[in-house]
Scaffold this motif. Structure first.
Motif, PDB file in Angstrom:
ATOM      1  N   SER A  23      35.363  40.608 104.344  1.00  0.00           N
ATOM      2  CA  SER A  23      36.370  41.265 105.115  1.00  0.00           C
ATOM      3  C   SER A  23      36.038  42.191 105.731  1.00  0.00           C
ATOM      4  N   ALA A  24      35.208  43.249 105.093  1.00  0.00           N
ATOM      5  CA  ALA A  24      35.520  44.317 105.072  1.00  0.00           C
ATOM      6  C   ALA A  24      34.005  45.157 105.667  1.00  0.00           C
ATOM      7  N   SER A  25      33.302  44.627 105.830  1.00  0.00           N
ATOM      8  CA  SER A  25      31.941  44.688 105.838  1.00  0.00           C
ATOM      9  C   SER A  25      30.879  43.202 106.682  1.00  0.00           C
ATOM     10  N   GLY A  26      31.145  42.778 106.189  1.00  0.00           N
ATOM     11  CA  GLY A  26      30.274  41.203 106.706  1.00  0.00           C
ATOM     12  C   GLY A  26      29.504  41.444 105.653  1.00  0.00           C
ATOM     13  N   ALA A  27      29.157  41.535 105.294  1.00  0.00           N
ATOM     14  CA  ALA A  27      27.978  41.518 104.265  1.00  0.00           C
ATOM     15  C   ALA A  27      28.057  39.883 103.032  1.00  0.00           C
ATOM     16  N   PRO A  28      27.356  39.368 103.255  1.00  0.00           N
ATOM     17  CA  PRO A  28      27.262  38.154 101.539  1.00  0.00           C
ATOM     18  C   PRO A  28      27.890  38.509 101.018  1.00  0.00           C
ATOM     19  N   VAL A  29      29.329  37.583 100.769  1.00  0.00           N
ATOM     20  CA  VAL A  29      30.383  38.163  99.793  1.00  0.00           C
ATOM     21  C   VAL A  29      30.848  36.623  98.917  1.00  0.00           C
ATOM     22  N   VAL A  30      30.695  35.605  98.237  1.00  0.00           N
ATOM     23  CA  VAL A  30      30.731  35.050  97.086  1.00  0.00           C
ATOM     24  C   VAL A  30      32.355  35.017  96.989  1.00  0.00           C
ATOM     25  N   SER A  31      33.298  34.442  97.481  1.00  0.00           N
ATOM     26  CA  SER A  31      35.058  34.514  97.166  1.00  0.00           C
ATOM     27  C   SER A  31      35.080  33.366  96.273  1.00  0.00           C
ATOM     28  N   ASP A  32      34.428  32.325  96.363  1.00  0.00           N
ATOM     29  CA  ASP A  32      35.610  31.199  95.298  1.00  0.00           C
ATOM     30  C   ASP A  32      34.534  30.726  94.683  1.00  0.00           C
ATOM     31  N   MET A  33      34.157  30.241  93.419  1.00  0.00           N
ATOM     32  CA  MET A  33      33.765  29.838  92.157  1.00  0.00           C
ATOM     33  C   MET A  33      34.424  28.828  91.047  1.00  0.00           C
ATOM     34  N   VAL A  34      34.423  27.554  91.634  1.00  0.00           N
ATOM     35  CA  VAL A  34      35.687  26.276  91.302  1.00  0.00           C
ATOM     36  C   VAL A  34      34.046  25.583  90.446  1.00  0.00           C
ATOM     37  N   ILE A  35      34.596  25.785  89.215  1.00  0.00           N
ATOM     38  CA  ILE A  35      34.460  24.478  87.905  1.00  0.00           C
ATOM     39  C   ILE A  35      35.072  23.696  87.850  1.00  0.00           C
ATOM     40  N   ASP A  36      34.628  22.120  87.469  1.00  0.00           N
ATOM     41  CA  ASP A  36      34.899  21.415  87.084  1.00  0.00           C
ATOM     42  C   ASP A  36      35.526  21.048  86.522  1.00  0.00           C
ATOM     43  N   SER A  37      36.979  21.273  86.251  1.00  0.00           N
ATOM     44  CA  SER A  37      37.828  21.006  84.577  1.00  0.00           C
ATOM     45  C   SER A  37      38.801  20.037  85.112  1.00  0.00           C
ATOM     46  N   GLY A  38      38.635  19.335  85.769  1.00  0.00           N
ATOM     47  CA  GLY A  38      39.706  18.297  86.131  1.00  0.00           C
ATOM     48  C   GLY A  38      39.264  17.068  86.403  1.00  0.00           C
ATOM     49  N   THR A  39      40.025  15.787  86.743  1.00  0.00           N
ATOM     50  CA  THR A  39      39.161  14.646  87.788  1.00  0.00           C
ATOM     51  C   THR A  39      40.517  13.919  88.989  1.00  0.00           C
ATOM     52  N   GLY A  40      40.500  14.935  88.807  1.00  0.00           N
ATOM     53  CA  GLY A  40      42.003  14.478  90.996  1.00  0.00           C
ATOM     54  C   GLY A  40      41.083  14.125  92.020  1.00  0.00           C
ATOM     55  N   SER A  41      41.383  13.666  92.808  1.00  0.00           N
ATOM     56  CA  SER A  41      40.002  12.775  93.875  1.00  0.00           C
ATOM     57  C   SER A  41      40.831  13.190  95.094  1.00  0.00           C
ATOM     58  N   THR A  42      41.782  13.881  95.362  1.00  0.00           N
ATOM     59  CA  THR A  42      41.722  15.449  96.164  1.00  0.00           C
ATOM     60  C   THR A  42      42.155  16.772  95.894  1.00  0.00           C
ATOM     61  N   ALA A  43      41.618  17.877  96.907  1.00  0.00           N
ATOM     62  CA  ALA A  43      42.085  19.323  96.496  1.00  0.00           C
ATOM     63  C   ALA A  43      43.071  19.360  95.478  1.00  0.00           C
ATOM     64  N   ALA A  44      44.102  19.116  95.958  1.00  0.00           N
ATOM     65  CA  ALA A  44      45.364  18.949  95.368  1.00  0.00           C
ATOM     66  C   ALA A  44      45.562  18.606  93.388  1.00  0.00           C
ATOM     67  N   SER A  45      44.766  17.986  93.535  1.00  0.00           N
ATOM     68  CA  SER A  45      45.506  17.051  92.486  1.00  0.00           C
ATOM     69  C   SER A  45      44.055  17.124  91.169  1.00  0.00           C
ATOM     70  N   SER A  46      43.110  17.471  91.730  1.00  0.00           N
ATOM     71  CA  SER A  46      41.666  17.776  91.465  1.00  0.00           C
ATOM     72  C   SER A  46      42.013  18.736  89.636  1.00  0.00           C
ATOM     73  N   GLY A  47      43.187  19.415  89.470  1.00  0.00           N
ATOM     74  CA  GLY A  47      42.829  20.807  88.767  1.00  0.00           C
ATOM     75  C   GLY A  47      41.474  21.385  88.034  1.00  0.00           C
ATOM     76  N   ASP A  48      40.649  21.648  89.247  1.00  0.00           N
ATOM     77  CA  ASP A  48      39.805  22.858  89.366  1.00  0.00           C
ATOM     78  C   ASP A  48      40.357  23.882  89.040  1.00  0.00           C
ATOM     79  N   VAL A  49      39.633  24.974  88.556  1.00  0.00           N
ATOM     80  CA  VAL A  49      39.823  26.254  88.433  1.00  0.00           C
ATOM     81  C   VAL A  49      38.455  27.143  89.347  1.00  0.00           C
ATOM     82  N   ASP A  50      39.384  27.784  90.174  1.00  0.00           N
ATOM     83  CA  ASP A  50      38.721  29.278  91.390  1.00  0.00           C
ATOM     84  C   ASP A  50      38.642  30.001  90.171  1.00  0.00           C
TER      85      ASP A  50
END
Length: 259
Positions: A23-50
């Motif tokens: 948001s500050a410089s416009g440079a490419p940046v990784v702001s989400d790194m999600v690991i598979d830590s659950g088994t849910g079939s929706t974003a709310a129930s997935s149990g995954d951790v960012d």
């Protein structure tokens, strides 16, 4: 006799990396790194951790310029169409950056008694990038309207998600990537939806394979997701100068997870 037992154990969970603009410089940046830590079939129930608490800002499609949601102040206005001129119908966004600003310019055009300005059929596109070692899904949700203007906006604005496998938007991407669905570039997507339909989370993409097809960098193994927003309503005749200026926005949150 003494025994020493050693059992080295190595495990790498499913990983999805989401990147776009800072948001500050416009440079490419990784702001989400999600690991598979659950088994849910929706974003709310997935149990995954960012693993990264901040969220990435989308970019203007085809560039690494942050969209207005990621900028401290607006950089331009919404494109509109000038219709039925002697040059036909054309967009005021002549340079294709998704906004109307001093960077746009066009030549004189002839005026007719049916010449007009319209905002319906005008489209805006924004993008983000995803690299993964596992299949993933994406849910979307728009905010709940609190004013009459917001209510109308959610009713008449549609969104369609698509993807681009490779390209160069200021940083080359996709040379080591595959489409995240074996059915091809159009597979796995939900049909076009009204933002009104996204008042509760809806699945907008489900893949069945990882993006990383062969060794390469994160950018090499990334594909680009493109969100196209369009104003569409049967009774909308278009913008009229008598309406004056207006400024409204819609917040749509895309959540990437591993089902």
């Amino acid at each position: 006799m003494g025994d020493v037992i050693d059992r080295p154990h190595f495990r790498l969970d499913g990983l999805v990396i989401v990147w776009a603009a800072d948001s500050a410089s416009g440079a490419p940046v990784v702001s989400d790194m999600v690991i598979d830590s659950g088994t849910g079939s929706t974003a709310a129930s997935s149990g995954d951790v960012d693993l990264i608490s901040s969220d990435v800002h989308t970019v203007v499609t085809g560039s690494l310029v942050a969209t207005q949601d990621g900028l401290a102040s607006a950089t331009g206005g919404m494109p509109f169409l000038l219709t039925n001129t002697t040059r036909g119908t054309f967009s005021t966004d002549t340079n294709g950056d998704g906004i109307v600003s001093g960077d746009d310019a066009f030549t004189s055009f002839g005026l007719q008694n049916v010449s007009d300005a319209r905002v319906d059929a005008v489209r805006q596109s924004s993008s983000f990038y995803v690299a993964s070692n596992v299949p993933f899904s994406i849910d979307a949700q728009a905010f709940t309207p609190t004013t009459f203007t917001e209510f109308i906006l959610l009713q008449i604005t549609r969104v369609q998600l698509s993807m681009t496998q490779s390209g160069d938007d200021g940083l080359a991407f996709g040379s080591s990537a595959q489409l995240p669905h074996t059915g091809g570039s159009n597979a796995g997507f939900a049909p076009s939806l009204r933002l009104w339909d996204l008042r509760t989370p809806r699945n907008v993409f489900t893949g069945n394979q990882r993006t990383a097809a062969q060794p390469g960098s994160i950018a090499d193994q990334s594909v680009r997701f493109d969100a196209e927003y369009s104003i569409a309503a049967a009774n909308l005749t278009g913008y009229d100068l008598s309406l004056g200026t207006f400024d409204f926005q819609v917040e749509v949150v895309y959540t990437v997870y591993v089902p």
